[in-house]
Every structure is written in C-alpha cells, then in structure tokens.
Motif scaffolding. Structure first.
Motif, PDB file in Angstrom:
ATOM      1  N   TRP A  27      19.513  -2.617  17.024  1.00  0.00           N
ATOM      2  CA  TRP A  27      20.793  -1.928  16.821  1.00  0.00           C
ATOM      3  C   TRP A  27      21.871  -2.689  17.567  1.00  0.00           C
ATOM      4  CZ3 TRP A  27      22.171   3.332  19.456  1.00  0.00           C
ATOM      5  CH2 TRP A  27      23.406   3.783  18.996  1.00  0.00           C
ATOM      6  N   ASP A  28      22.804  -3.252  16.842  1.00  0.00           N
ATOM      7  CA  ASP A  28      23.929  -3.990  17.416  1.00  0.00           C
ATOM      8  C   ASP A  28      25.139  -3.054  17.448  1.00  0.00           C
ATOM      9  OD1 ASP A  28      26.025  -5.673  18.078  1.00  0.00           O
ATOM     10  OD2 ASP A  28      25.496  -7.226  16.612  1.00  0.00           O
ATOM     11  N   THR A  29      25.321  -2.380  18.567  1.00  0.00           N
ATOM     12  CA  THR A  29      26.376  -1.370  18.672  1.00  0.00           C
ATOM     13  C   THR A  29      27.767  -1.989  18.567  1.00  0.00           C
ATOM     14  OG1 THR A  29      26.308  -1.495  21.089  1.00  0.00           O
ATOM     15  CG2 THR A  29      24.990   0.227  20.034  1.00  0.00           C
ATOM     16  N   ARG A  30      27.956  -3.182  19.093  1.00  0.00           N
ATOM     17  CA  ARG A  30      29.277  -3.823  19.060  1.00  0.00           C
ATOM     18  C   ARG A  30      29.693  -4.206  17.648  1.00  0.00           C
ATOM     19  NH1 ARG A  30      30.737  -7.154  24.298  1.00  0.00           N
ATOM     20  NH2 ARG A  30      29.845  -5.726  25.810  1.00  0.00           N
ATOM     21  N   HIS A  32      28.438  -2.727  14.897  1.00  0.00           N
ATOM     22  CA  HIS A  32      28.202  -1.582  14.013  1.00  0.00           C
ATOM     23  C   HIS A  32      27.173  -1.926  12.934  1.00  0.00           C
ATOM     24  CE1 HIS A  32      31.630   0.472  15.835  1.00  0.00           C
ATOM     25  NE2 HIS A  32      32.205  -0.706  15.807  1.00  0.00           N
ATOM     26  N   THR A  77      31.724  -4.288  10.233  1.00  0.00           N
ATOM     27  CA  THR A  77      30.719  -5.290  10.577  1.00  0.00           C
ATOM     28  C   THR A  77      31.102  -6.661  10.046  1.00  0.00           C
ATOM     29  OG1 THR A  77      29.050  -3.560  10.396  1.00  0.00           O
ATOM     30  CG2 THR A  77      28.251  -5.816  10.492  1.00  0.00           C
ATOM     31  N   LYS A  93      30.790   6.318  10.211  1.00  0.00           N
ATOM     32  CA  LYS A  93      30.067   7.367  10.936  1.00  0.00           C
ATOM     33  C   LYS A  93      29.302   8.294   9.999  1.00  0.00           C
ATOM     34  CE  LYS A  93      33.064   7.440  14.947  1.00  0.00           C
ATOM     35  NZ  LYS A  93      33.834   8.235  15.880  1.00  0.00           N
ATOM     36  N   TYR A 158      25.505   7.561  11.166  1.00  0.00           N
ATOM     37  CA  TYR A 158      25.345   6.424  12.068  1.00  0.00           C
ATOM     38  C   TYR A 158      25.177   6.994  13.472  1.00  0.00           C
ATOM     39  CZ  TYR A 158      26.323   1.996  14.420  1.00  0.00           C
ATOM     40  OH  TYR A 158      26.224   0.875  15.199  1.00  0.00           O
ATOM     41  N   SER A 160      25.384   7.807  17.428  1.00  0.00           N
ATOM     42  CA  SER A 160      26.399   7.640  18.456  1.00  0.00           C
ATOM     43  C   SER A 160      25.736   7.068  19.699  1.00  0.00           C
ATOM     44  CB  SER A 160      27.116   8.939  18.790  1.00  0.00           C
ATOM     45  OG  SER A 160      26.374  10.061  18.479  1.00  0.00           O
ATOM     46  N   TYR A 161      26.511   6.381  20.498  1.00  0.00           N
ATOM     47  CA  TYR A 161      25.929   5.751  21.690  1.00  0.00           C
ATOM     48  C   TYR A 161      26.588   6.185  22.936  1.00  0.00           C
ATOM     49  CZ  TYR A 161      29.365   2.504  19.702  1.00  0.00           C
ATOM     50  OH  TYR A 161      30.446   1.939  19.085  1.00  0.00           O
TER      51      TYR A 161
END
Length: 161
Positions: A27-30, A32, A77, A93, A158, A160-161
């Motif tokens: 999971w690449d949060t930066r 998305h 992305t 989201k 999606y 949430s972090y």
C-alpha cells in the motif's frame, strides 16, 4: 465489526482463495495506490544466463519472476502503465466495487498457472527470447459481468491511514 476496505477485502480474499500462490500487497499511501505483487519461481536446470528488464544478468539455479497489478486513484496516482501487468482504477475515497476484486481473485489462478507453465517452457526453449505474464482486459471484464450480483455491487472504500 469494522467495515471492509479495498485493502482488507483484497487481503482476506488472497488468504482464503489464493494461498497457494506467492502474492503480496504493498500500500503506497503517498501515491494513493495499492500494488498486488506476483512472484513466480522456476528452476533454471539448463543454467541459462537470463537478463531481466533492467539488463541485470543472472545464472541462478532458481529464477524469480515478479510482476504487479496496480489499483490506483484515477485522480491522484502517478505511475507508468508499462511497469504493471494490469492497472485498475478506483474512485478516490469511494473506492472500488467488490465485484472487481472478486473477478480478479477468480482470474488470477489462470494467469499464474499459465504463467508458471510459460516460464518453465521459456527456460527450456531455444526459440523463446522473452517471458511475460498475460492479462486480458476482455477476459477480466467478462468475469466481472458473469459474477455480478446485488451482493458484490457495493463499494469497498479506500482505506484511511
């Protein structure tokens, strides 16, 4: 009970239905994005020298092939499509419909089994110069339509972090 997200549902389905394969989730949060990493292994019995995509040569006894499927936010992305076996957009989201993951989980064994066979053939063939996995968007869409029902039309958000 916590509500499923794209990430938790994908992980759960891999554990339940694809445990025999070497798959990982990143999971690449930066960016998305969620990558589903696929690994295949084959014994290099003929001790062929093989060049990977970056031109690195290997004569290892066991060849590891890695590819990935990218789930990406269609608005945020950034990526190079050529770097992935397949790319699957999601709606920010709001996420992704469950049937998309269900179809992928149903389709992946065919891709991986055929890919494993093709990799083994590649290692013993004198005619083959490249190896790659094959993903058919048409087949994937057909499976989605085939399995579509009111229970899997829901959106998985999606995470949430």
């Amino acid at each position: 009970m916590a509500k499923d997200t794209m990430l938790t549902y994908l992980d759960e389905q891999i554990e339940k239905k694809l445990a025999d394969f070497d798959l990982a989730i990143d999971w690449d949060t930066r960016n998305h994005a969620i990558e589903l990493i696929i690994r295949l292994y084959a014994e290099n019995t003929n001790h062929l020298t093989i060049d990977d995509q970056e031109g690195v040569r290997s004569e290892e006894e066991v060849i590891e092939f890695e590819d990935a499927i990218l789930f990406y936010d269609d608005q945020k992305t950034s990526f190079d499509e050529a770097d992935y076996l397949a790319t699957i957009p999601f709606a920010g989201k709001k996420g992704l419909q469950q049937k998309v993951i269900d179809a992928l989980v149903r389709y992946l064994p065919d891709i991986l089994i055929n890919g494993q066979d093709d990799l083994l053939d590649f290692l013993v063939s004198e005619d083959a110069s490249t190896f790659e996995l094959h993903f058919s968007k048409e087949t994937f869409q057909h499976i989605q339509a085939e399995i579509s029902n009111p229970n899997n039309e829901r959106y998985l958000p999606y995470p949430s972090y």
